[in-house]
Design an enzyme around this catalytic site. Structure first.
Site, PDB file in Angstrom:
ATOM      1  N   ASP A  77      46.876  38.283 -26.345  1.00 39.07           N
ATOM      2  CA  ASP A  77      47.360  38.241 -27.731  1.00 39.07           C
ATOM      3  C   ASP A  77      48.884  38.121 -27.651  1.00 39.07           C
ATOM      4  O   ASP A  77      49.491  38.402 -26.614  1.00 39.07           O
ATOM      5  CB  ASP A  77      46.941  39.543 -28.438  1.00 39.07           C
ATOM      6  N   ASP A  79      51.567  38.609 -30.824  1.00 35.15           N
ATOM      7  CA  ASP A  79      52.356  39.525 -31.661  1.00 35.15           C
ATOM      8  C   ASP A  79      51.886  40.967 -31.514  1.00 35.15           C
ATOM      9  O   ASP A  79      50.749  41.270 -31.794  1.00 35.15           O
ATOM     10  CB  ASP A  79      52.274  39.075 -33.123  1.00 35.15           C
ATOM     11  N   LYS A 115      50.653  32.854 -43.722  1.00 34.69           N
ATOM     12  CA  LYS A 115      50.361  32.223 -45.027  1.00 34.69           C
ATOM     13  C   LYS A 115      49.393  33.090 -45.825  1.00 34.69           C
ATOM     14  O   LYS A 115      49.582  33.326 -47.028  1.00 34.69           O
ATOM     15  CB  LYS A 115      49.770  30.828 -44.814  1.00 34.69           C
ATOM     16  N   LYS A 120      59.935  30.194 -43.374  1.00 34.05           N
ATOM     17  CA  LYS A 120      59.871  31.453 -42.597  1.00 34.05           C
ATOM     18  C   LYS A 120      59.760  31.156 -41.107  1.00 34.05           C
ATOM     19  O   LYS A 120      60.440  31.744 -40.271  1.00 34.05           O
ATOM     20  CB  LYS A 120      58.679  32.289 -43.072  1.00 34.05           C
TER      21      LYS A 120
HETATM   22  C1  XBP Z   1      49.761  38.364 -35.598  1.00 35.29           C
HETATM   23  C2  XBP Z   1      49.668  37.716 -36.920  1.00 35.29           C
HETATM   24  C3  XBP Z   1      50.576  36.558 -37.239  1.00 35.29           C
HETATM   25  C4  XBP Z   1      52.034  37.031 -37.327  1.00 35.29           C
HETATM   26  C5  XBP Z   1      52.890  36.083 -38.150  1.00 35.29           C
HETATM   27  O1  XBP Z   1      49.194  37.478 -34.678  1.00 35.29           O
HETATM   28  O2  XBP Z   1      48.828  38.104 -37.717  1.00 35.29           O
HETATM   29  O3  XBP Z   1      50.180  36.061 -38.492  1.00 35.29           O
HETATM   30  O4  XBP Z   1      52.075  38.289 -38.007  1.00 35.29           O
HETATM   31  O5  XBP Z   1      52.811  34.778 -37.615  1.00 35.29           O
HETATM   32  P1  XBP Z   1      48.557  37.994 -33.246  1.00 35.29           P
HETATM   33  P2  XBP Z   1      52.598  33.532 -38.624  1.00 35.29           P
HETATM   34  O6  XBP Z   1      48.639  39.522 -33.192  1.00 35.29           O
HETATM   35  O7  XBP Z   1      47.124  37.492 -33.255  1.00 35.29           O
HETATM   36  O8  XBP Z   1      49.405  37.354 -32.180  1.00 35.29           O
HETATM   37  O9  XBP Z   1      53.510  33.755 -39.795  1.00 35.29           O
HETATM   38  O10 XBP Z   1      52.961  32.302 -37.823  1.00 35.29           O
HETATM   39  O11 XBP Z   1      51.138  33.603 -38.983  1.00 35.29           O
HETATM   40 MG    MG Z   2      48.619  41.227 -32.142  1.00 41.02          MG
END
Ligand code: XBP
Ligand code: MG
Length: 241
Positions: A10, A12, A55, A86
């Site tokens: 993963d 984020d 989004k 963003k």
């Molecule tokens: C985390 C998310 C992403 C980010 C924002 O992703 O939910 O939407 O918060 O990125 P993960 P975007 O933990 O699966 O890596 O604005 O590009 O969606």
């Molecule tokens: Mg994550």
């Protein structure tokens, strides 16, 4: 015994604490730029993270504060445009060093590579965000560490749906039980589990207090985790054939 063949990372909250110092700041910069009186504090953003996808998160927020406005015909396009701005701000923040890898991640990425484990990304975030984060933190050779990058709108349903994991497994031509996912959130663990991929949890700043079930183990920080620990957990996974 099914040997571990690939780590599915993963992004984020797992590779890096991107949400507070990266995404949240980028959203607020886009709001200011658009002349909106919206501002997401860390506390509010922690709540809004219940919705995966930037989004989708924006639209959920708009419905919450202005249901009539969010229901207008042009709302989806407005959200798409705001999210594009963003993302531009996020890419700039990451390019300028606003985000670092979490402690222990670099060592695990290198150790996995030297042990011949294949590595891939399974994330909800926008693909460009992954490339920028990996390049900014690992250098120009960073993206080559990941054989497959499954990100964002490449699949119709985002986490906790298993779509992104199914897509990554297909691209790798691997079975779920040959892989191990590493996730920071309930939605991420649910997505991996729903795809049959054994998953380890490493909580991030925003998921410390979350109720999360289904992971093989809660590793806490990755700072003292070795590659043999990951292999050990995979060997004990009930998902293995
Ligand atoms: C985390 C998310 C992403 C980010 C924002 O992703 O939910 O939407 O918060 O990125 P993960 P975007 O933990 O699966 O890596 O604005 O590009 O969606
Ligand atoms: Mg994550």
């Amino acid at each position: 015994m099914t040997a571990l063949k690939a780590l599915l990372w993963d992004v984020d909250g797992t590779l890096a604490e991107t949400e507070d110092e990266g995404h949240r700041i980028a959203f607020n910069l886009a709001f200011d730029e658009a002349g909106l009186d919206w501002h997401w504090s860390s506390e509010l953003y922690g709540e809004l993270l219940a919705v995966a996808g930037g989004k989708e998160r924006l639209l959920a927020w708009w419905h919450r504060i202005d249901p009539a406005g969010a229901a207008l015909p042009g709302a989806t396009d407005a959200v798409r445009s705001l999210h594009q701005r963003k993302t531009a701000h996020y890419l700039d923040l990451v390019r300028r060093g606003a985000v670092s890898l979490r402690p222990g991640v670099l060592r695990l990425l290198a150790a996995a590579s030297s042990r011949g484990l294949r590595q891939a990304i399974a994330t909800t975030t926008t693909p460009d965000n992954v490339t920028q984060l990996v390049s900014a933190t690992l250098g120009a050779a960073g993206p080559a560490l990941f054989e497959v990058v499954g990100a964002g709108d490449i699949v119709p349903n985002k986490k906790p749906a298993p779509d992104i994991y199914h897509w990554v497994l297909q691209q790798l031509s691997l079975r779920a039980d040959e892989c191990l996912a590493i996730e920071d959130s309930a939605a991420g663990v649910r997505a991996a589990q729903a795809a049959g991929v054994p998953v380890l949890l490493t909580r991030s700043r925003f998921t410390q207090g979350e109720f999360i079930e289904g992971a093989l183990a809660d590793l806490g920080s990755l700072i003292d985790v070795e590659i043999d620990d990951l292999i050990h957990w995979h060997d004990r996974s009930p998902a293995r054939r």
